[in-house]
Design a protein around this motif. Structure first.
Motif, PDB file in Angstrom:
ATOM      1  N   UNK A 218      -7.599  21.505  48.729  1.00  0.00           N
ATOM      2  CA  UNK A 218      -8.562  22.693  48.611  1.00  0.00           C
ATOM      3  C   UNK A 218     -10.180  22.601  48.686  1.00  0.00           C
ATOM      4  N   UNK A 219     -10.469  21.793  48.179  1.00  0.00           N
ATOM      5  CA  UNK A 219     -11.933  21.569  48.268  1.00  0.00           C
ATOM      6  C   UNK A 219     -12.667  20.397  49.169  1.00  0.00           C
ATOM      7  N   UNK A 220     -13.340  20.488  50.320  1.00  0.00           N
ATOM      8  CA  UNK A 220     -14.265  19.853  51.297  1.00  0.00           C
ATOM      9  C   UNK A 220     -15.470  18.893  50.925  1.00  0.00           C
ATOM     10  N   UNK A 221     -15.343  19.021  49.201  1.00  0.00           N
ATOM     11  CA  UNK A 221     -16.755  18.049  48.577  1.00  0.00           C
ATOM     12  C   UNK A 221     -17.125  18.606  47.520  1.00  0.00           C
ATOM     13  N   UNK A 222     -16.517  19.141  47.369  1.00  0.00           N
ATOM     14  CA  UNK A 222     -17.243  20.483  46.011  1.00  0.00           C
ATOM     15  C   UNK A 222     -17.156  19.130  44.687  1.00  0.00           C
ATOM     16  N   UNK A 223     -18.094  19.667  44.172  1.00  0.00           N
ATOM     17  CA  UNK A 223     -18.509  18.418  42.562  1.00  0.00           C
ATOM     18  C   UNK A 223     -17.777  19.083  41.422  1.00  0.00           C
ATOM     19  N   UNK A 224     -16.870  18.600  40.896  1.00  0.00           N
ATOM     20  CA  UNK A 224     -16.693  19.360  39.256  1.00  0.00           C
ATOM     21  C   UNK A 224     -17.793  19.603  38.689  1.00  0.00           C
ATOM     22  N   UNK A 225     -16.759  20.736  38.009  1.00  0.00           N
ATOM     23  CA  UNK A 225     -17.907  21.321  36.408  1.00  0.00           C
ATOM     24  C   UNK A 225     -18.735  22.173  37.140  1.00  0.00           C
ATOM     25  N   UNK A 226     -19.078  22.530  38.315  1.00  0.00           N
ATOM     26  CA  UNK A 226     -19.959  23.469  38.800  1.00  0.00           C
ATOM     27  C   UNK A 226     -19.205  25.009  38.125  1.00  0.00           C
ATOM     28  N   UNK A 227     -18.138  25.254  37.598  1.00  0.00           N
ATOM     29  CA  UNK A 227     -17.226  26.057  37.348  1.00  0.00           C
ATOM     30  C   UNK A 227     -16.517  26.469  36.069  1.00  0.00           C
ATOM     31  N   UNK A 228     -15.826  26.739  35.405  1.00  0.00           N
ATOM     32  CA  UNK A 228     -15.601  27.222  34.173  1.00  0.00           C
ATOM     33  C   UNK A 228     -15.246  25.757  33.712  1.00  0.00           C
ATOM     34  N   UNK A 229     -15.492  25.113  32.971  1.00  0.00           N
ATOM     35  CA  UNK A 229     -15.071  23.838  31.596  1.00  0.00           C
ATOM     36  C   UNK A 229     -15.334  22.907  32.413  1.00  0.00           C
ATOM     37  N   UNK A 230     -15.451  21.797  31.410  1.00  0.00           N
ATOM     38  CA  UNK A 230     -15.455  20.299  32.627  1.00  0.00           C
ATOM     39  C   UNK A 230     -14.723  19.057  32.330  1.00  0.00           C
ATOM     40  N   UNK A 231     -14.677  18.491  33.659  1.00  0.00           N
ATOM     41  CA  UNK A 231     -14.573  17.096  33.859  1.00  0.00           C
ATOM     42  C   UNK A 231     -13.612  16.474  32.694  1.00  0.00           C
ATOM     43  N   UNK A 232     -13.762  15.612  32.791  1.00  0.00           N
ATOM     44  CA  UNK A 232     -13.506  14.943  30.953  1.00  0.00           C
ATOM     45  C   UNK A 232     -12.246  13.733  31.663  1.00  0.00           C
ATOM     46  N   UNK A 233     -11.767  12.840  30.858  1.00  0.00           N
ATOM     47  CA  UNK A 233     -10.253  11.792  30.834  1.00  0.00           C
ATOM     48  C   UNK A 233     -10.816  10.968  29.409  1.00  0.00           C
TER      49      UNK A 233
END
Length: 427
Positions: A218-233
């Motif tokens: 789905x992605x060729x190097x997309x950085x997370x958090x650039x769309x809806x919501x943010x990435x977390x753990x």
């Protein structure tokens, strides 16, 4: 005639009285100990009687081969230290480097040093007229050392040229037997003593803000958090001990959000980013743009082995996304270095290998045929913590990621990884 009879009667009475007196004397003498045999010691040496027994420098030496018993130097009687104190049940140790003898028994401790005119009794130093010496390979000390150090009775018998020592070896009184429990009450069970955990182990939980880059179908190097919501753990560990061995049990949950882009070119055709490889490698499909959300949960159990803070883990993982793919699962093993949250700064990390993370699609997803697919997954994480001194809080930062290798029928290899920061609470 009467006078002759009276004389004979008197003689008979005297004889009888003499026999009775002898018998009484013998009867009384039977209860007295026989006279001690002091022997004939070699020149310059004198014997020692300890509780009515001769003492020699070597207790196993027979009397006829007698070696040193005691020695007179400058009007002071010197006795072999080890032989006398071991007769009293004491423990004798000798330090050849300092030439110091340490004698201990119960609550008493006696120290002397060869050539030093003092004795230390229970930590108190007392002077000696003659210092301890080494004679014929044995350490000799003034005889008053045993009387003052162990409370023995010491007497010099000048007419016999003999030293007499008497000492009663005390034995501890027997412990009283506890009374049995009443018939109607059960005896209480002893409370087990809890095994303290190693100081570096803590139970903790932490939350992190993630910022990885994603490479997959789905992605060729997309950085997370650039769309809806943010990435977390969210992750945590709990510690416990079994059989005096430290264990940990823990888990984590990650959510990565990133964009799948899709657009039309000037000719009205889909760009290459729109095409997604099918499961089973049966071609590709155009997928419109949307925000991809990957979910990954993991649990592990670790056992400490040899190195402090290093644990061998066994784990279980499950992951999925919002693109309609089935959940895939697998087991893994790895190593983990737990943080030491008792210190201001600490490092930690883990590495886990999952040899078969697999799942099966539904028939509707793959055009009427259920397809099984699998990956080989490697996960890694390395970071550092700073713990606050007055509150049970810590902050952390690090770098973590996943490497997916297509095993069979998977759309292709994939990676994601990047930095993170977070805050945690420990107990």
């Amino acid at each position: 005639m009467r006078r002759l009879s009276a004389s004979i009667f008197a003689l008979v009475c005297a004889a009888a009285f003499s026999q009775v007196a002898v018998a009484l004397a013998q009867g009384q003498g039977a209860t007295m100990p026989p006279p001690a045999n002091f022997g004939s010691p070699p020149s310059g040496q004198i014997p020692i009687l300890f509780n009515d027994h001769h003492v020699y420098a070597k207790p196993d030496t027979l009397k006829q081969g007698r070696v040193l018993a005691a020695l007179v130097r400058g009007g002071t009687v010197l006795i072999p230290l080890r032989s006398m104190f071991e007769q009293m049940g004491a423990t004798v140790s000798y330090d050849a480097a300092s030439k110091t003898v340490d004698v201990s028994k119960g609550g008493s401790d006696v120290k002397v040093t060869v050539g030093r005119p003092e004795v230390v009794i229970n930590g108190e130093s007392r002077p000696l007229d003659v210092p301890p010496i080494v004679y014929q390979g044995h350490v000799l000390v003034p005889i008053r050392v045993i009387s003052e150090g162990m409370g023995a009775y010491v007497q010099w018998v000048p007419d016999k040229q003999t030293v007499v020592v008497r000492y009663i070896i005390s034995t501890p009184p027997p412990s009283p037997t506890p009374p049995p429990a009443p018939p109607t009450e059960a005896a209480p069970l002893p409370t087990p003593t809890p095994t303290p955990a190693p100081p570096f182990l803590k139970t903790y939980i932490a939350g992190d803000y993630l910022s990885p880059k994603v490479y997959n179908q789905f992605s060729s190097g997309q950085n997370t958090n650039n769309q809806d919501g943010f990435s977390y753990a969210i992750h945590g560990n709990a510690q416990f001990s079994l059989w005096h061995i430290p264990f940990i049990v823990g888990g984590s949950f990650d959510q990565n959000n990133y964009a799948h882009t899709c657009a039309l070119n000037l000719n009205g055709n889909y760009t290459s980013d729109c095409y997604v490889t099918n499961i089973g490698n049966t071609g590709s499909t155009v997928v419109p743009a949307f925000t991809v959300r990957n979910y990954l949960g993991a649990a592990h159990l670790g056992i400490n082995f040899f190195f402090p803070r290093v644990f061998m883990d066994i784990g279980y993982l499950w992951t999925g996304n919002n693109a309609g793919y089935p959940w895939i699962k697998g087991q893994g093993t790895g190593l983990e270095l737990v943080p030491n949250l008792d210190r201001p700064f600490s490092v930690y990390g883990n590495w886990t290998y999952y040899g078969n993370v697999s799942g099966t699609t539904s028939p509707s997803f793959t055009g009427g045929t259920a397809t099984k697919f699998a990956y080989i997954l490697t996960r890694y994480d390395i970071g550092a913590t700073y713990s606050f001194s007055n509150v049970p809080l810590f902050v952390e930062a690090g770098f973590k990621g996943d490497a997916w290798h297509a095993r069979f029928n998977a759309p292709g290899n994939a990676t994601d990884g990047g930095p993170y920061v977070g805050i945690g609470l420990h107990f």
